[in-house]
Design a protein around this motif. Structure first.
Motif, PDB file in Angstrom:
ATOM      1  N   ALA A 116     -14.361   8.072  -2.498  1.00 24.42           N
ATOM      2  CA  ALA A 116     -13.910   9.465  -2.423  1.00 24.42           C
ATOM      3  C   ALA A 116     -12.507   9.548  -1.816  1.00 24.42           C
ATOM      4  CB  ALA A 116     -14.898  10.296  -1.603  1.00 24.42           C
ATOM      5  N   ALA A 117     -12.243   8.765  -0.789  1.00 25.04           N
ATOM      6  CA  ALA A 117     -10.922   8.774  -0.148  1.00 25.04           C
ATOM      7  C   ALA A 117      -9.842   8.298  -1.109  1.00 25.04           C
ATOM      8  CB  ALA A 117     -10.943   7.904   1.107  1.00 25.04           C
ATOM      9  N   ILE A 118     -10.137   7.258  -1.872  1.00 20.79           N
ATOM     10  CA  ILE A 118      -9.174   6.738  -2.843  1.00 20.79           C
ATOM     11  C   ILE A 118      -8.906   7.782  -3.924  1.00 20.79           C
ATOM     12  CG2 ILE A 118      -8.872   5.026  -4.690  1.00 20.79           C
ATOM     13  CD1 ILE A 118     -10.233   2.986  -2.773  1.00 20.79           C
ATOM     14  N   ARG A 119      -9.973   8.360  -4.477  1.00 24.07           N
ATOM     15  CA  ARG A 119      -9.812   9.396  -5.510  1.00 24.07           C
ATOM     16  C   ARG A 119      -8.982  10.565  -4.999  1.00 24.07           C
ATOM     17  NH1 ARG A 119     -15.092   8.532  -6.653  1.00 24.07           N
ATOM     18  NH2 ARG A 119     -15.716  10.342  -5.438  1.00 24.07           N
ATOM     19  N   HIS A 120      -9.301  11.018  -3.804  1.00 24.29           N
ATOM     20  CA  HIS A 120      -8.604  12.166  -3.229  1.00 24.29           C
ATOM     21  C   HIS A 120      -7.118  11.845  -3.005  1.00 24.29           C
ATOM     22  CE1 HIS A 120      -7.969  15.848  -1.016  1.00 24.29           C
ATOM     23  NE2 HIS A 120      -7.446  15.144  -0.034  1.00 24.29           N
ATOM     24  N   LEU A 125      -6.021   3.888  -0.356  1.00 25.50           N
ATOM     25  CA  LEU A 125      -6.801   4.021   0.873  1.00 25.50           C
ATOM     26  C   LEU A 125      -5.878   4.170   2.079  1.00 25.50           C
ATOM     27  CD1 LEU A 125      -9.627   4.157   2.054  1.00 25.50           C
ATOM     28  CD2 LEU A 125      -9.563   1.666   2.291  1.00 25.50           C
ATOM     29  N   PHE A 126      -4.803   3.408   2.104  1.00 26.04           N
ATOM     30  CA  PHE A 126      -3.797   3.526   3.159  1.00 26.04           C
ATOM     31  C   PHE A 126      -3.287   4.968   3.244  1.00 26.04           C
ATOM     32  CE2 PHE A 126       0.485   3.681   4.729  1.00 26.04           C
ATOM     33  CZ  PHE A 126       0.610   2.678   5.665  1.00 26.04           C
ATOM     34  N   ALA A 127      -2.995   5.566   2.096  1.00 25.75           N
ATOM     35  CA  ALA A 127      -2.427   6.920   2.038  1.00 25.75           C
ATOM     36  C   ALA A 127      -3.477   8.007   2.286  1.00 25.75           C
ATOM     37  CB  ALA A 127      -1.761   7.144   0.679  1.00 25.75           C
ATOM     38  N   ALA A 166     -19.232   5.072  -0.791  1.00 25.89           N
ATOM     39  CA  ALA A 166     -18.970   6.421  -1.291  1.00 25.89           C
ATOM     40  C   ALA A 166     -17.780   7.048  -0.566  1.00 25.89           C
ATOM     41  CB  ALA A 166     -20.212   7.300  -1.136  1.00 25.89           C
ATOM     42  N   ASP A 167     -17.685   6.830   0.751  1.00 22.73           N
ATOM     43  CA  ASP A 167     -16.545   7.342   1.521  1.00 22.73           C
ATOM     44  C   ASP A 167     -15.231   6.747   1.008  1.00 22.73           C
ATOM     45  OD1 ASP A 167     -18.289   8.737   3.236  1.00 22.73           O
ATOM     46  OD2 ASP A 167     -18.302   7.088   4.707  1.00 22.73           O
ATOM     47  N   VAL A 168     -15.232   5.438   0.782  1.00 22.93           N
ATOM     48  CA  VAL A 168     -14.022   4.740   0.319  1.00 22.93           C
ATOM     49  C   VAL A 168     -13.623   5.242  -1.062  1.00 22.93           C
ATOM     50  CG1 VAL A 168     -13.076   2.490  -0.361  1.00 22.93           C
ATOM     51  CG2 VAL A 168     -14.445   2.700   1.740  1.00 22.93           C
TER      52      VAL A 168
END
Length: 100
Positions: free
Chosen positions: A34-38, A16-18, A30-32
């Protein structure tokens, strides 16, 4: 079990930091996710995310501390609070030792 949760919590916070998710946003679960996966895909895995974390700590230590606090707070709110012993057990090879 606590060590396993520590590793997962740390990995999520590092990713999440990155991520490109703004620390000023109020992300949904869902945002979190998706951000982690991406971020994991973008940087070639959690080690790549950790490399981004390390680079930011080297280049912008004050901002990196604030972002990691934000990432840990969001991960905790999204996936549940870590067990109390997770907060003190922070060392594992290849990661930064961060206090909660």
């Amino acid at each position: 079990m606590a060590t396993r949760m520590t590793i997962l919590t740390d990995a999520r916070a590092e990713a999440l930091f990155a991520s490109d998710l703004s620390a000023w946003s109020q992300p949904t679960r869902a945002d979190v996710e998706a951000a982690i996966r991406h971020a994991v895909r973008r940087y070639g895995g959690i080690r790549g995310c950790l490399g981004q974390v390390a680079a930011e700590y080297g280049d912008h230590p004050d901002g990196a501390v604030r972002r990691m606090r934000w990432a840990r707070r969001i991960v905790s709110a999204t996936y549940g609070n870590p067990p109390q012993d997770e907060i003190t057990v922070r060392r594992r090879p290849g990661t930064l030792a961060l206090a909660a």
